[in-house]
Write an enzyme that holds these catalytic residues in place. Structure first.
Site, PDB file in Angstrom:
ATOM      1  N   LYS A   1       1.025  -0.768  -0.370  1.00 38.28           N
ATOM      2  CA  LYS A   1       0.194   0.419  -0.584  1.00 38.28           C
ATOM      3  C   LYS A   1       1.168   0.929   0.066  1.00 38.28           C
ATOM      4  CE  LYS A   1      -0.607  -0.210   5.024  1.00 38.28           C
ATOM      5  NZ  LYS A   1      -0.250  -0.813   5.207  1.00 38.28           N
TER       6      LYS A   1
ATOM      7  N   ARG B   1      -6.530   3.889  11.514  1.00 35.92           N
ATOM      8  CA  ARG B   1      -5.961   2.744  11.219  1.00 35.92           C
ATOM      9  C   ARG B   1      -7.428   2.041  12.421  1.00 35.92           C
ATOM     10  NH1 ARG B   1      -0.996   0.271  10.642  1.00 35.92           N
ATOM     11  NH2 ARG B   1       0.598   2.285  10.170  1.00 35.92           N
TER      12      ARG B   1
ATOM     13  N   ARG C   1      11.577 -10.581   1.531  1.00 36.25           N
ATOM     14  CA  ARG C   1      12.225  -9.502   1.673  1.00 36.25           C
ATOM     15  C   ARG C   1      13.598  -9.033   2.328  1.00 36.25           C
ATOM     16  NH1 ARG C   1       7.715  -4.434   4.513  1.00 36.25           N
ATOM     17  NH2 ARG C   1       8.839  -6.458   6.338  1.00 36.25           N
TER      18      ARG C   1
ATOM     19  N   ARG D   1      15.073  -8.253   7.682  1.00 38.70           N
ATOM     20  CA  ARG D   1      14.667  -7.347   9.224  1.00 38.70           C
ATOM     21  C   ARG D   1      14.158  -9.100   9.690  1.00 38.70           C
ATOM     22  NH1 ARG D   1       9.462  -3.362   7.678  1.00 38.70           N
ATOM     23  NH2 ARG D   1       8.916  -4.916   8.677  1.00 38.70           N
TER      24      ARG D   1
ATOM     25  N   ARG E   1       0.794 -10.888  12.925  1.00 34.48           N
ATOM     26  CA  ARG E   1       0.740  -9.327  12.227  1.00 34.48           C
ATOM     27  C   ARG E   1      -0.619  -9.573  11.385  1.00 34.48           C
ATOM     28  NH1 ARG E   1       6.433  -7.535   9.587  1.00 34.48           N
ATOM     29  NH2 ARG E   1       5.480  -5.862   8.388  1.00 34.48           N
TER      30      ARG E   1
END
Length: 217
Positions: A13, A88, A127, A156, A167
């Protein structure tokens, strides 16, 4: 136009928001950028309120709303905004409606990137990020060093299946009321299911096609 981008972590996004904002001539508003600007300016009236960010603590809805309301006073947001990372919660959505109403504006559309868990896992497990300039990369690109600054390419710590799944589920739980709120609002609700590894350009084309269907372009 005032547009909100929704989507779970790894949905793209942020990338799509920047592309779309540039195409539509809108300012790209990120709450993260607003917080960083305030933290860099001790004279800002909200400076004391946002110190919790430095401590890694969650910021209350009230403070986030005030940060956004303050940020929207910047002339660069006068011709329209694409909101990235806000709202959010349903409470923040209600507050944003009030903020825009006070400006004589209203929300134009919500673009919801509905990415499947399987695709998110593929994206986030692969990623990589530059340890220096923070450029986002992917393992399939094969970079040992950042192509822009030459910094180290790392993974990460939170890009693991357990954390990603947590998540994803947390996003689904917290965002469901927000989706329901906007599906009942006057703003156009554009939902795009992503269940393949489409490129950012392909996703952008799909978003634009959906916007045409909704009469937004």
């Amino acid at each position: 136009m005032y547009i909100i981008m929704l989507g779970p972590p790894g949905s793209g996004k942020g990338t799509q928001g920047k592309i779309l904002a540039a195409e539509l001539g809108l300012a790209h508003l990120s709450t993260g950028d607003l917080f960083r600007a305030i933290l860099a300016d001790e004279s800002h009236p909200l400076y004391p309120e946002v110190q919790v960010v430095k401590e890694g603590k969650l910021v209350s809805d009230d403070v986030v709303n005030r940060v956004v309301e303050s940020g929207l006073k910047d002339p660069k947001y006068a011709q329209g905004v694409l909101f990235d990372g806000y709202p959010r919660t349903a409470a923040q959505a209600e507050a944003l409606d009030g903020i825009l109403k006070g400006m004589g504006k209203s929300l134009t559309a919500v673009i919801d990137l509905d990415v499947t868990r399987e695709i998110l896992l593929k994206r986030l497990l692969g990623r990589r990020v530059c340890g220096d300039c923070k450029k986002i990369l992917h393992v399939k690109q094969g970079h040992a060093e950042c192509p822009e600054c030459g910094g180290p390419v790392i993974q990460r710590d939170d890009d693991n299946e357990e954390t990603i799944t947590k998540r994803f589920e947390e996003y689904r739980e917290k965002t469901a009321p927000l989706q329901a709120f906007y599906q009942k609002s006057d703003a156009a609700y554009v939902s795009l299911m992503i269940n393949d590894e489409a490129s950012p350009e392909e996703v952008n084309d799909r978003i634009k096609a959906k916007m045409v269907e909704a009469g937004l372009r």
